[in-house]
Design an enzyme around this catalytic site. Structure first.
Site, mmCIF file in Angstrom:
data_model
loop_
_atom_site.group_PDB
_atom_site.id
_atom_site.type_symbol
_atom_site.label_atom_id
_atom_site.label_comp_id
_atom_site.label_asym_id
_atom_site.label_seq_id
_atom_site.Cartn_x
_atom_site.Cartn_y
_atom_site.Cartn_z
ATOM 1 N N HIS A 59 -13.459 27.474 2.023
ATOM 2 C CA HIS A 59 -14.903 27.250 1.905
ATOM 3 C C HIS A 59 -15.630 28.582 2.099
ATOM 4 O O HIS A 59 -16.346 28.780 3.074
ATOM 5 C CB HIS A 59 -15.372 26.227 2.931
ATOM 6 N N HIS A 196 -17.976 12.139 -1.067
ATOM 7 C CA HIS A 196 -19.098 12.753 -0.348
ATOM 8 C C HIS A 196 -19.859 13.716 -1.245
ATOM 9 O O HIS A 196 -19.303 14.302 -2.163
ATOM 10 C CB HIS A 196 -18.654 13.443 0.944
HETATM 11 FE FE LIG Z 1 -13.942 20.749 1.881
#
Ligand SMILES: [Fe+2]
Length: 319
Positions: A59, A196
């Protein structure tokens, strides 16, 4: 010979790591999440793999937007936890396995999957949160129970790899592991998801029906999952739901027939659906069931009931 004995799918929600690091696991909101992994940790202690391959996504910790490899294999001897803005997580440095990682790189690249080889890499919550969920809390001055080979997949900037490409990479990893001469029992993780979306008008989207169908088909009909295009993940599971393609690398690395030995699903954690599954290759299941009396305590997978019923039917016909 090394072999992959089981696959683990797990969400890697960063807030789960923060809850663990800040002593919130007994708070009702978080206890609901952590209690779902108690049986998984018992399974992991019982299974005692020699090594884990963990498929996750970075990330913007090891790679910035300036350089984004599609598939990056960690071949280093160790992988320190990354500083994600509030200091590195208080977890041990992850020990790698350079010999098997290099072997996988050679086998998989010669099988025409062009991996990026990382001889130095920090790892973020995408990898360390699932490790905590399956291995439990480990003091930063201690050691994780087994070495880990990280495989980072780009799912943060378009275009991520397709589900089919991920599944076939899993197949190539299985072949690579099985041609490694050392006798190693390997567990492979697929992480991320489930549904999500963290920004925009649809922020907070959770689609439990989609998630449960995805979990069902991991054992029932993985080829159906392999055909899902990116747009369907985005529409049905949210922009970040596309992380689920990483679970298909895990599934591709297992045998065609697997037994689901455990599943957990809860919503929400932070603004994400938390999904988790443990799949065992059947030769491993037979061995473990014979070896461990505690295995009988597990709720048998539906497939086992069906197979047992089919056997009984055949036996009745014969008699
Ligand atoms: Fe993730």
């Amino acid at each position: 010979m090394a072999r992959i004995i089981a696959g683990v799918g797990s969400s890697h929600v960063p807030a789960i790591g923060a809850a663990l690091d800040n002593g919130k696991t007994e708070e009702p909101y978080w206890k609901r999440v952590f209690s779902g992994f108690e049986r998984s940790q018992a399974w992991m202690r019982e299974t005692k793999p020699d090594l884990a391959i963990i498929v996750y996504n970075d990330h913007a910790s090891a790679f910035s937007v300036e350089m984004i490899p599609t598939f990056a294999l960690g071949c280093a001897a160790e992988f320190p936890p990354a500083d994600e803005g509030w200091g590195p997580r208080p977890v041990p440095v992850v020990q790698g396995h350079p010999a098997l990682a290099s072997h996988i790189a050679q086998s998989v690249i010669l099988d025409e999957f062009d991996l990026t080889i990382c001889n130095k890499m920090e790892v973020d919550h995408g990898m360390t949160v699932p490790m905590n969920l399956l291995f439990g809390k480990v003091d930063r001055n201690s050691h994780w129970p087994c070495p880990v080979i990280p495989l980072a997949v780009n799912v943060v900037m378009y275009p991520p790899p397709t589900g089919h490409r991920c599944f076939m990479l899993g197949r190539a990893i299985k072949k690579a592991v099985e041609s490694f001469p050392d006798d190693l029992r390997v567990v492979i993780f697929g992480t991320g998801g489930l549904s999500h979306q963290i920004s925009g008008p649809r922020a907070g989207l959770i689609n439990s029906k989609w998630d449960k169908s995805f979990l069902d088909n991991l054992s029932k009909d993985p080829q159906r999952l392999v055909k899902i295009p990116h747009i369907d993940y985005m529409r049905e599971a949210g922009a970040e739901g596309v992380e689920m393609v990483m679970w298909l690398i895990m599934r591709g690395a297992l045998d065609d027939k697997v037994d689901e030995v455990y599943r957990f699903y809860t919503v929400p954690a932070s603004n994400t659906a938390v999904g988790h599954i443990i799949l065992e290759n059947r030769r491993r299941s037979a061995t473990s069931a014979a070896r461990k009396p505690s295995a009988g305590k597990r709720k048998p997978a539906a497939g086992k009931h069906k197979r047992a019923a089919a056997r009984t039917k055949v036996e009745r016909k014969r008699s």
